[in-house]
Scaffold this active site. Sequence first.
Site, PDB file in Angstrom:
ATOM      1  N   ARG A   1       0.817  -1.217   0.000  1.00  7.25           N
ATOM      2  CA  ARG A   1       0.000   0.000   0.000  1.00  7.25           C
ATOM      3  C   ARG A   1       0.855   1.273   0.000  1.00  7.25           C
ATOM      4  O   ARG A   1       0.569   2.203  -0.767  1.00  7.25           O
ATOM      5  CB  ARG A   1      -0.969  -0.027   1.192  1.00  7.25           C
ATOM      6  CG  ARG A   1      -2.091  -1.051   1.033  1.00  7.25           C
ATOM      7  CD  ARG A   1      -3.007  -1.067   2.243  1.00  7.25           C
ATOM      8  NE  ARG A   1      -2.280  -1.397   3.458  1.00  7.25           N
ATOM      9  CZ  ARG A   1      -2.789  -1.295   4.686  1.00  7.25           C
ATOM     10  NH1 ARG A   1      -4.036  -0.859   4.847  1.00  7.25           N
ATOM     11  NH2 ARG A   1      -2.087  -1.627   5.739  1.00  7.25           N
TER      12      ARG A   1
ATOM     13  N   ASN B   1      -6.368  -2.838   1.955  1.00  9.02           N
ATOM     14  CA  ASN B   1      -6.324  -4.298   1.993  1.00  9.02           C
ATOM     15  C   ASN B   1      -7.739  -4.814   2.210  1.00  9.02           C
ATOM     16  O   ASN B   1      -8.548  -4.163   2.877  1.00  9.02           O
ATOM     17  CB  ASN B   1      -5.466  -4.796   3.162  1.00  9.02           C
ATOM     18  CG  ASN B   1      -3.981  -4.585   2.930  1.00  9.02           C
ATOM     19  OD1 ASN B   1      -3.530  -4.482   1.803  1.00  9.02           O
ATOM     20  ND2 ASN B   1      -3.220  -4.523   4.022  1.00  9.02           N
TER      21      ASN B   1
END
Length: 753
Positions: free
Chosen positions: A19, A37
């Site tokens: 990320r 996520n």
Amino acid sequence: MPKTYKIIVTGRVQGVGFRPHVFNLATKFQLNGTVSNNEEGVIIYLAGDEDVVRSFYRILTEHPPKASKIKEHHMYETKPQHFDGFSIVPSKKAGRLNLQLTPDFAICDDCKEEITNSDNRRYHYPFTTCVNCGPRWAITNSFPFERDNTNLDVFEMCDTCTDEYEDPSNRRFHSQTNTCSDCGIQLKLSIANGSILSAEYPIQKTAILIKEGNIIAIKNTSGYLLCCDANNGEVIKKLRERKNRPSKPFAILYPSLTSLKRDLKINEIQEKTLTSPESPIVIIPKTNFTGDLALNELTPNLNQLGVMLPYSGILHLLAKELEIPIVATSGNIHASPIINDETMAHKELNGVADYFLDHNLKITNPQDDSVVKFSPKFNKKITFRRSRGLSPNFDVDIPTDKKIMAMGGHLKSTVAFLPNDYLYISQYLGNLDHFDVFDRYTSTVERFQKLFEVTPEVVLVDKHPGYNSTRHGIELAKSIKADLKQVQHHKAHFASVLGEHALFDNESGIMGVVWDGTGYGDDAQIWGGEFFTYQNGEIKRVGHFDYYDWLAGDKMAKEPRISFFSLANDTMQSEIDKKFSKQEISVYNHLKKVESLKTSSVGRLFDAVASLLDLCDFNTYEGEAAIRLENQIVDYQLEDCKSYASEMVNGTVPTKEIFNNLYLDFKTGKKKEEIVTNFLYTLATVVLKMAEQMNLQQVAMSGGVFQNTVLVDMIKELSGGEYKLYFNRNLSPNDENISFGQLMYNQHIKIER
């Protein structure tokens, strides 16, 4: 309003800095959107020009974070959304887990530099990590991989750590394991009686205690290690005595690659493996050893060492203080699983360790160190134990509409689970004869079901009715009303190699060679020297080593001399008299007359040879006789070798003839090294002769015997490129691969004979 695109990335993409990587890449492309996520992977929303988004997508998938492994990625247009800039949003779990779990990573060079730099705020903080390194699976309770789902949730980040966590330019940007000495995990040093030792820097005091000849139980990031000075023969003897480990080699932790290379000659592939993110133990020959290690006490009667480098902050800081190699063996009593809990460690290891170095980070998934070895001539990697850094993921495509759990074997147990689009294989668990190991095994089975919120629809077990894995599988299937299927042990071994190399769709026939110590055969005999063929979904047994008497049940595997007795004829009476009392000879002769159980085991043949050559009459650890046998060989030339076997008839290898011919060489005074070399050469030629008789050019080999690196090299050298040879590559050839093989067998084998 610009168009909005959704990108889904699956695979090992959580806990690896994915990320933060997406955030920085999106910022570079000046794209607005979000990344998060979920239970399936990483979800990205982007608003912008299609060409720019596609460029972003290409760069992301071609150059992901180095610790990630992308399985699939998709991009498509979705309904328009407005975004203010680009942000990482909290993960939301909307369904069951369907992604790869993240293994533990060795400490990276950046973190190493920080903890040894007196000007850095993390100086001497042993739990320093970043998005590129640190424990993952060891501390995971659930997924998606967020701090709340790990054991670090009880440690609230301080303001400085929070600033790092929120800074896109920092490598700890959204690092879920981020802590420091102000807000993080604390060390505690105590005497075995429980008294706390006051120390400003406990690791420095631990190093002093080790140098003074003490044994320390150290809670590492994946379980306890028992450590002592590897140069001190007396303390190593003490550790052997207390741990009830008389001769099994100890792993050695070197302080640095430089010091290791000063003592031992290692090649490029060994160095690369030692310094990899997995950082396993690597077994290396002691040839030209120049150090001060207490070799006789560390590896009795062996010419190899299992070495590793510091892979956690604790071990790295300890190594810096010590600057000498230390023993770093699993924190347990012999044959029990590695300990991960402080209370249990102080109870179980109280009579073993003099001191304890503990910390207050809970370990959910304890793991032993992984172990690998490379063959001497061809550098073929053979996995001896698949655990820390490697488990619990396994990359293989298994199309199925069923949730399947494979219960594995008995001695080197693992559990394989197929609850979704991915396969998960547990870390090495051990010998299920032992209550503690069986308890760890059953809890692993339960944990997999809880983690994935799925109960198996199919349970696969070994055909051996006495295996605890089989019994537990039968009970599990009954309790959850799942289908129960049995898979023969050696066919599972064969299927494991076929599965690793994706050979099930191969149109040509493939010969399987499966050699190990024991396995329950389809004819109710003890198999272990088997030949199979595979073609068009059919496995067929086409040959085996000629049967000989299986004596005294499990005792035969523990006492190589019994295998010798089984194969011995009247000409070997003088050797028998040396190894057995008159009463024992009488008992075993009687068993020979009445025993109906037979075996084709090549593993027990190794034992018989080791006993004949006076290398090992009693195994103090599994496989000791076979290891001592291989240990005799320093070097060999194929042109100097001879075979002890004549022609094979109807796929039967003449076991007793091999042993008798070997005995004749022994009686004429041939060197042990020469006899062992000829023995392994015999086995290598048997493989290729059988392939020739079957007219098959592809040969797949599995079973514990193929941990013998000299044998593997000989087969490869003898094949001369005429045959395609397949071995287990990412799984161990021993029974750790049985659970995977059971799954592969269930998915692909239609007919067996």
